[in-house]
Design a protein around this motif. Structure first.
Motif, mmCIF file in Angstrom:
data_model
loop_
_atom_site.group_PDB
_atom_site.id
_atom_site.type_symbol
_atom_site.label_atom_id
_atom_site.label_comp_id
_atom_site.label_asym_id
_atom_site.label_seq_id
_atom_site.Cartn_x
_atom_site.Cartn_y
_atom_site.Cartn_z
ATOM 1 N N THR A 82 12.052 15.502 -9.279
ATOM 2 C CA THR A 82 11.156 15.662 -8.141
ATOM 3 C C THR A 82 11.039 14.397 -7.308
ATOM 4 N N TRP A 83 10.890 13.250 -7.987
ATOM 5 C CA TRP A 83 10.670 12.013 -7.232
ATOM 6 C C TRP A 83 11.932 11.591 -6.494
ATOM 7 N N SER A 84 13.091 11.723 -7.134
ATOM 8 C CA SER A 84 14.348 11.430 -6.435
ATOM 9 C C SER A 84 14.499 12.353 -5.237
ATOM 10 N N ALA A 90 1.684 1.256 -9.021
ATOM 11 C CA ALA A 90 1.087 0.511 -10.138
ATOM 12 C C ALA A 90 0.569 1.396 -11.265
ATOM 13 N N GLN A 91 0.159 2.602 -10.908
ATOM 14 C CA GLN A 91 -0.689 3.388 -11.829
ATOM 15 C C GLN A 91 0.016 4.027 -13.015
ATOM 16 N N LYS A 92 1.328 3.804 -13.163
ATOM 17 C CA LYS A 92 2.005 4.371 -14.326
ATOM 18 C C LYS A 92 2.047 3.354 -15.477
ATOM 19 N N ASN A 93 2.486 2.162 -15.200
ATOM 20 C CA ASN A 93 2.609 1.243 -16.342
ATOM 21 C C ASN A 93 2.188 -0.180 -16.014
ATOM 22 N N GLN A 136 7.359 3.965 -0.353
ATOM 23 C CA GLN A 136 8.630 3.254 -0.511
ATOM 24 C C GLN A 136 9.829 4.173 -0.281
ATOM 25 N N PHE A 137 9.646 5.488 -0.507
ATOM 26 C CA PHE A 137 10.750 6.422 -0.230
ATOM 27 C C PHE A 137 11.236 6.233 1.203
ATOM 28 N N LEU A 138 10.291 6.024 2.135
ATOM 29 C CA LEU A 138 10.708 5.843 3.525
ATOM 30 C C LEU A 138 10.908 4.376 3.886
ATOM 31 N N CYS A 147 15.986 0.852 -7.050
ATOM 32 C CA CYS A 147 15.526 1.704 -8.147
ATOM 33 C C CYS A 147 14.019 1.929 -8.112
ATOM 34 N N ASP A 148 13.650 3.192 -8.205
ATOM 35 C CA ASP A 148 12.245 3.574 -8.381
ATOM 36 C C ASP A 148 11.953 3.470 -9.878
ATOM 37 N N MET A 149 11.226 2.410 -10.258
ATOM 38 C CA MET A 149 10.890 2.202 -11.674
ATOM 39 C C MET A 149 9.411 2.463 -11.944
ATOM 40 N N SER A 150 8.817 3.351 -11.147
ATOM 41 C CA SER A 150 7.372 3.563 -11.253
ATOM 42 C C SER A 150 6.884 3.758 -12.683
ATOM 43 N N SER A 151 7.616 4.550 -13.464
ATOM 44 C CA SER A 151 7.037 4.903 -14.756
ATOM 45 C C SER A 151 7.676 4.203 -15.950
ATOM 46 N N CYS A 189 18.389 5.070 -7.248
ATOM 47 C CA CYS A 189 18.185 5.907 -8.438
ATOM 48 C C CYS A 189 16.747 5.784 -8.936
ATOM 49 N N THR A 190 16.395 6.640 -9.868
ATOM 50 C CA THR A 190 15.052 6.660 -10.468
ATOM 51 C C THR A 190 15.246 6.388 -11.961
ATOM 52 N N SER A 191 14.732 5.270 -12.440
ATOM 53 C CA SER A 191 15.057 4.874 -13.819
ATOM 54 C C SER A 191 14.435 5.791 -14.859
ATOM 55 N N ASN A 192 13.256 6.309 -14.562
ATOM 56 C CA ASN A 192 12.565 7.164 -15.524
ATOM 57 C C ASN A 192 11.919 8.333 -14.791
ATOM 58 N N ASN A 193 12.241 9.536 -15.250
ATOM 59 C CA ASN A 193 11.748 10.728 -14.574
ATOM 60 C C ASN A 193 10.494 11.237 -15.281
ATOM 61 N N THR A 194 9.391 10.771 -14.785
ATOM 62 C CA THR A 194 8.057 10.960 -15.335
ATOM 63 C C THR A 194 7.757 12.420 -15.675
ATOM 64 N N ILE A 195 8.213 13.322 -14.820
ATOM 65 C CA ILE A 195 7.867 14.734 -14.963
ATOM 66 C C ILE A 195 8.714 15.422 -16.033
ATOM 67 N N HIS A 206 0.826 -1.209 0.000
ATOM 68 C CA HIS A 206 0.000 0.000 0.000
ATOM 69 C C HIS A 206 0.861 1.260 0.000
ATOM 70 N N GLY A 207 0.215 2.379 -0.214
ATOM 71 C CA GLY A 207 0.869 3.659 0.071
ATOM 72 C C GLY A 207 1.608 4.289 -1.096
ATOM 73 N N GLY A 208 1.555 3.654 -2.254
ATOM 74 C CA GLY A 208 2.190 4.249 -3.435
ATOM 75 C C GLY A 208 3.709 4.199 -3.362
ATOM 76 N N ALA A 209 4.329 4.618 -4.446
ATOM 77 C CA ALA A 209 5.793 4.670 -4.485
ATOM 78 C C ALA A 209 6.302 5.603 -3.387
ATOM 79 N N SER A 210 5.511 6.610 -3.052
ATOM 80 C CA SER A 210 5.933 7.580 -2.030
ATOM 81 C C SER A 210 6.199 6.930 -0.682
HETATM 82 C C1 LIG Z 1 4.341 8.912 -9.841
HETATM 83 C C2 LIG Z 1 5.674 8.599 -9.335
HETATM 84 C C3 LIG Z 1 5.937 8.439 -7.958
HETATM 85 C C4 LIG Z 1 4.880 8.629 -6.899
HETATM 86 O O1 LIG Z 1 3.972 7.584 -6.945
HETATM 87 P P1 LIG Z 1 2.772 7.448 -5.918
HETATM 88 O O2 LIG Z 1 2.332 6.031 -6.174
HETATM 89 O O3 LIG Z 1 1.766 8.479 -6.274
HETATM 90 O O4 LIG Z 1 3.309 7.636 -4.543
HETATM 91 C C5 LIG Z 1 7.214 8.101 -7.579
HETATM 92 N N1 LIG Z 1 8.197 7.936 -8.483
HETATM 93 C C6 LIG Z 1 7.984 8.093 -9.796
HETATM 94 C C7 LIG Z 1 9.112 7.883 -10.753
HETATM 95 C C8 LIG Z 1 6.727 8.421 -10.263
HETATM 96 O O5 LIG Z 1 6.508 8.570 -11.578
#
Ligand SMILES: *Cc1c(COP(=O)(O)O)cnc(C)c1O
Length: 354
Positions: free
Chosen positions: A99-101, A189-192, A79-81, A166-170, A143-149, A73-77
């Motif tokens: 921003t996410w890093s 989950a909600q990116k890809n 996982q930061f902690l 690695c944060d591979m959210s997107s 590291c963050t593999s893909n910088n969504t923003i 639960h709790g989104g990628a955010s």
């Molecule tokens: C969207 C995103 C997040 C934040 O994800 P949440 O699930 O909303 O907490 C973190 N890292 C990356 C790379 C993102 O694209």
């Protein structure tokens, strides 16, 4: 009429997934019950989450390599902690690419010393830093593999002797990588991967259990592994829809097949951005993301015309993130090539008109 959905997240999923998902809301597996009203401990759902966890490892090529896939639960955010809670004893190394890093660094700072090995903040995160070194006495490298923003993507990863997180959210499941180089991968989950509401964590068990602090149960990866993502009620529906999407990807032939489609889509759009004199790309060329293309109109006066044309062409979700402005077209796995063709045609038409 279905729109061409370039939304950065939550994002487009295949039509077949939407259809099956909606059917399960009415009657799941011909059980006479909705997926929304069954117990997470029921046989039907336990088999959903088990299949999803197994499929994640199979698609990433991590089966029988000491990894576990978790749906938390709790989104990628969160996982930061959680990452820092579970892995940070003294000092950790972070690459700051956006921003996410930066947010991951802020949270980890609560638990120990954070060394920023490099940052691209000097140029508004429009590139990926190279030639930095990572101190191998750190507890891990993040590291963050893909910088969504910003629309930048790491094409290469450093080779480090410490655990690599690695944060591979997107961009998870979008391109082939040797995933066994990573010790912990996480992704909202909600990116890809699916709808909002669950977070994937893939962790190598051998890196756990090394910090001296007490970890709250819900955030403790070892407890989550032991409880098979069922320490508390998992996000039943989000996990189910993620499974449908993973099955879809598997039936296509997996990451290798989708990567080819993703390359075609990205190439088509970027070549238009480069060729069309009205537009310019935001990210450094060599670091351009295959998932999120960021670009601007050179003349802001054309914005309202372009927006209007996009709207008429049924294009959704291409406005840039509020911190960058301009445009961002997200081309996640489920976005068909034909949607990119429509966008490129509109860009072309703008050029002819202007
Ligand atoms: C969207 C995103 C997040 C934040 O994800 P949440 O699930 O909303 O907490 C973190 N890292 C990356 C790379 C993102 O694209």
């Amino acid at each position: 009429m279905k729109k061409h959905n370039f939304s950065a997240g939550p994002c487009i999923l295949p039509h077949s997934v939407f259809k099956e998902a909606s059917q399960a809301v009415l009657d799941f597996n011909n059980s006479g019950l909705s997926i929304l009203e069954i117990s997470h401990r029921s046989k039907d759902f336990v088999s959903v989450i088990e299949e999803a966890r197994a499929l994640v490892l199979e698609l990433l090529g991590l089966k029988n390599k000491g990894y576990q896939a978790l749906f938390l639960h709790g989104g990628a955010s969160t996982q930061f902690l959680s990452v820092a809670y579970n892995l940070l004893e003294k000092k950790a190394a972070y690459l700051n690419t956006g921003t996410w890093s930066s947010k991951a660094i802020k949270e980890a700072n609560l638990f120990g010393e954070i060394v920023e090995v490099a940052s691209s903040k000097d140029k508004h995160f429009s590139y990926i830093p190279k030639n930095y070194s990572v101190d191998n006495s750190s507890d891990y490298f993040h590291c963050t593999s893909n910088n969504t923003i910003y629309g930048t993507q790491m094409k290469e990863f450093p080779s480090v002797e410490i655990p690599m997180v690695c944060d591979m959210s997107s961009d998870i499941f979008s391109r082939q990588l040797d995933f066994s180089n990573f010790d912990l991968i996480y992704a909202g989950a909600q990116k890809n991967m699916g709808p909002a509401g669950t977070t994937l964590v893939v962790v190598k068990k051998a890196i756990l259990g090394k910090v001296s602090r007490e970890i709250p149960s819900l955030l403790d990866y070892q407890i989550q592994i032991e409880k098979e993502s069922m320490f508390n009620t998992p996000a039943v529906y989000a996990v189910y829809v993620s499974l449908l999407n993973l099955r879809w990807l598997h039936s296509l032939g997996g990451i290798k097949e989708i990567e080819e489609v993703n390359e075609k889509k990205a190439q088509l759009l970027y070549s238009e951005i480069d060729i069309n004199p009205l537009f310019k790309g935001f990210a450094a060329k060599e670091d351009r993301s295959m998932m999120n293309a960021t670009f601007n109109l050179k003349d802001n006066n054309l914005e309202s015309v372009f927006n209007q044309m996009c709207q008429e062409a049924n294009i959704n979700g291409i406005h840039g993130h509020r911190s960058v402005g301009g445009y961002r077209a997200s081309m996640y796995n489920a976005l068909p090539l034909s949607s990119v063709e429509v966008l490129v045609e509109v860009m072309n038409e703008l050029e002819r008109k202007a």
